[in-house]
Enzyme design. Sequence first.
Site, PDB file in Angstrom:
ATOM      1  CG  HIS A   3      -2.037  -0.774   1.270  1.00  0.00           C
ATOM      2  ND1 HIS A   3      -3.049  -0.520   0.172  1.00  0.00           N
ATOM      3  CD2 HIS A   3      -2.296  -2.039   1.939  1.00  0.00           C
ATOM      4  CE1 HIS A   3      -3.962  -1.783   0.634  1.00  0.00           C
ATOM      5  NE2 HIS A   3      -3.625  -2.455   1.454  1.00  0.00           N
TER       6      HIS A   3
ATOM      7  NE  ARG B  36       6.029  -1.054 -24.079  1.00  0.00           N
ATOM      8  CZ  ARG B  36       6.703  -0.054 -23.164  1.00  0.00           C
ATOM      9  NH1 ARG B  36       5.707   0.478 -22.442  1.00  0.00           N
ATOM     10  NH2 ARG B  36       7.602   0.146 -23.093  1.00  0.00           N
TER      11      ARG B  36
ATOM     12  NE  ARG C 118       4.423  -3.468 -29.163  1.00  0.00           N
ATOM     13  CZ  ARG C 118       5.367  -3.599 -28.318  1.00  0.00           C
ATOM     14  NH1 ARG C 118       6.723  -3.397 -28.310  1.00  0.00           N
ATOM     15  NH2 ARG C 118       4.986  -3.622 -27.028  1.00  0.00           N
TER      16      ARG C 118
ATOM     17  CD  GLU D  90      10.428  -6.256 -31.040  1.00  0.00           C
ATOM     18  OE1 GLU D  90      10.381  -6.085 -29.971  1.00  0.00           O
ATOM     19  OE2 GLU D  90       9.348  -7.057 -31.492  1.00  0.00           O
TER      20      GLU D  90
ATOM     21  CG  ASP E  64      11.881  -8.023 -26.856  1.00  0.00           C
ATOM     22  OD1 ASP E  64      12.513  -8.610 -25.781  1.00  0.00           O
ATOM     23  OD2 ASP E  64      10.877  -7.927 -27.291  1.00  0.00           O
TER      24      ASP E  64
ATOM     25  NE  ARG F 131      15.179  -5.924 -19.451  1.00  0.00           N
ATOM     26  CZ  ARG F 131      14.844  -4.797 -19.195  1.00  0.00           C
ATOM     27  NH1 ARG F 131      16.067  -4.032 -18.865  1.00  0.00           N
ATOM     28  NH2 ARG F 131      14.028  -4.496 -19.470  1.00  0.00           N
TER      29      ARG F 131
ATOM     30  CB  CYS G 224      10.474   2.401 -28.967  1.00  0.00           C
ATOM     31  SG  CYS G 224      10.216   0.920 -29.606  1.00  0.00           S
TER      32      CYS G 224
END
Lengths: 572, 96
Positions: free
Chosen positions: A191, A298, A333, A430, A454, A464, A501
């Site tokens: 919280h 996205r 995209r 990518e 990517d 990663r 990006c």
Amino acid sequence: METKKGIPVFGGIAIGEAFVLTSKAYRILKRFIPQEPAAIQTEKDRYRHAIQSAIDELAAIEQSTAHSKDISVIFQGHRLIIEDASIEHEVMDRIENSFYTAEYAVYNVMWWHRRKLKVLKNEYASRMLSDLEDIEHRLLRHLLGGQPEDIPSQQKPVILIARDLTPSQTALLPLDTVLGFAIDRGGRTSHTAIVARTRGIPAVVALGNCSTDVCSGDTVIVDGFEGSLIIQPDTATLSHYSEIQHQQTVRKTKIFRLRHLPTETVDGFSITLRANIEDHTEVKIAIDNGAAGIGLYRTEFIYVSHPDPREEVQFEIYRQAISDLQGHKLVIRTFDLGADKMGGEELNEQNPFLGCRSIRLCFEKMDVFRAQLRAILRASALGDIDVMFPMISSLEEVLQAKAILAEVKAELARENIPFNHNIKVGIMIEIPSAAIICDILAREVNFFSIGTNDLIQYTLAVDRINERVAHLYKPGHPAIFRLMQRVVEVARANHVKVCVCGEMSSEICYLIPMVGLGLREFSMSPAMIPEIKDVIRRFTRYHAAEVARRVLACQTHEAALEYLNEEVVALR
Amino acid sequence: MQIIREVTVNWVLGLHIRPATHIAKLLRKFSCQVRLVKDNESCDAKSVIQIITLFAPLGDRIKIVADGWDAVEATDALVRFFREYSDEEAIPKTTY
């Protein structure tokens, strides 16, 4: 002086007087009532009376927090739990059959519920545990006739220190006077963390037992960058942090003033900064930060939050976004999702990142893909919208995606629905194969967008998120700069635009050589735009090109990074 | 009539108090008995405390078992809730 380490949840420095919020822990002893009907009745009445006043109190908090639905529904939940027949039944049973006092009965019942969560020892469980403790505490307080807890009511700004903040405390805190948070427990989704992030208050959680080590009135420093709490700092430390804090304020005001100045290098080479967003409501934040549009929308979030994302739903969302953009560009995209999120049936893939995801999955779920393209095309009649395909690895995929787009266009034309016939089409670069054959792909598209996260992951074969190999995730690896250089050169020769990006674009050290390579469009998280703009306005294109040349000569990530850090320092 | 359907917990914070509250409230309209079943445990879906102590984090599969004359409507409503409710405070996962 003492320094404690925790988990940083919101960056920033706060220096001030501590206010330690002690939640009075009730010590409930196992006591019995006389085994006679009158005593049982009295005890039951005490309980009924307590829950009624707790329910009234919660209803009042619900009312006073009604402006924030997210918060008020939590209190509604607390009320439903208290009203829950099963709890009442359990408490009554213990009073009647075990002759417990009402407070011990409550404690005992809640202990059993808490125990189930306690053994789980993870963040989700601890979140729910804090709700249960909050409820138990409220019930006991009403049973024992205590006063509501102290909340700092003075006007003086304080740094709030607590073992854990219960939802009721966070909702009732006078947040305007809170400079920072230092909390014993919690994690990134507790919280406190959420309140800190939404309000922009420096905060550190999971500090162990800072609430017992600090006294109200002590001078403390919350370092929300490093995740530390400094108790009773010495003069040197105090002046060090005051200096950092001062620089921060100066920087913030300065950067804020830059918002509407042009984004260009010292020698007038203009750069376009756009924002990456996940939700159309972020458009306004992006514009406020000076973004020249949205470089990466996205759309996955739409899919995840509306698992039946019909054309109409999407059209409405895109329409809203384009109207908020006031004429700026919007690059949408198409769905970039793994199979788990898109089908219901989970494909048990051994290698999900190399599996059926993103554009590959869209080709399988043709109805979903076509519905999205229809919505994007329809919205394109209303403003400057580009469409972009993710996870392209070959020419065939570009051709197939374009063929479907052409079919959908024909369909709309037949139905006399307006759309932009010349909508620009781009692809994400990518996957290393796409970077290598970008000369072949360039003939088919209007723009490239380099997704560095990517691209690095696939080029270096490093996940990663996997802690054991995360250190091998190296943006400065020569392979990455070489691929990028190739894409920029090919794009220039073919008159194709290129944008970056990924996260690399908002890291100052990588930004300089990328500008040097000739990149002029970047898209990043909205909050980063003012700072990146400030950086761009400090160097020349000539210098950036020199930096790029030197970085391309570096043989390792470490060498590149060492050199780039020098450049960053020189810039400040 | 008994109806059994399966759903997935799609909220980053799991089946915590907020969605649990909505579920319990939503089911009060129905007279059938509804249980949520996970592995070997089950709980009364009309009780907030029982739902949250069932403990179902993101990605968990849960069986809805409804018994009663309006079981179809209740499960439909619940399945829709699991699909459509977005927990706003939750932080979306970032991928590039």
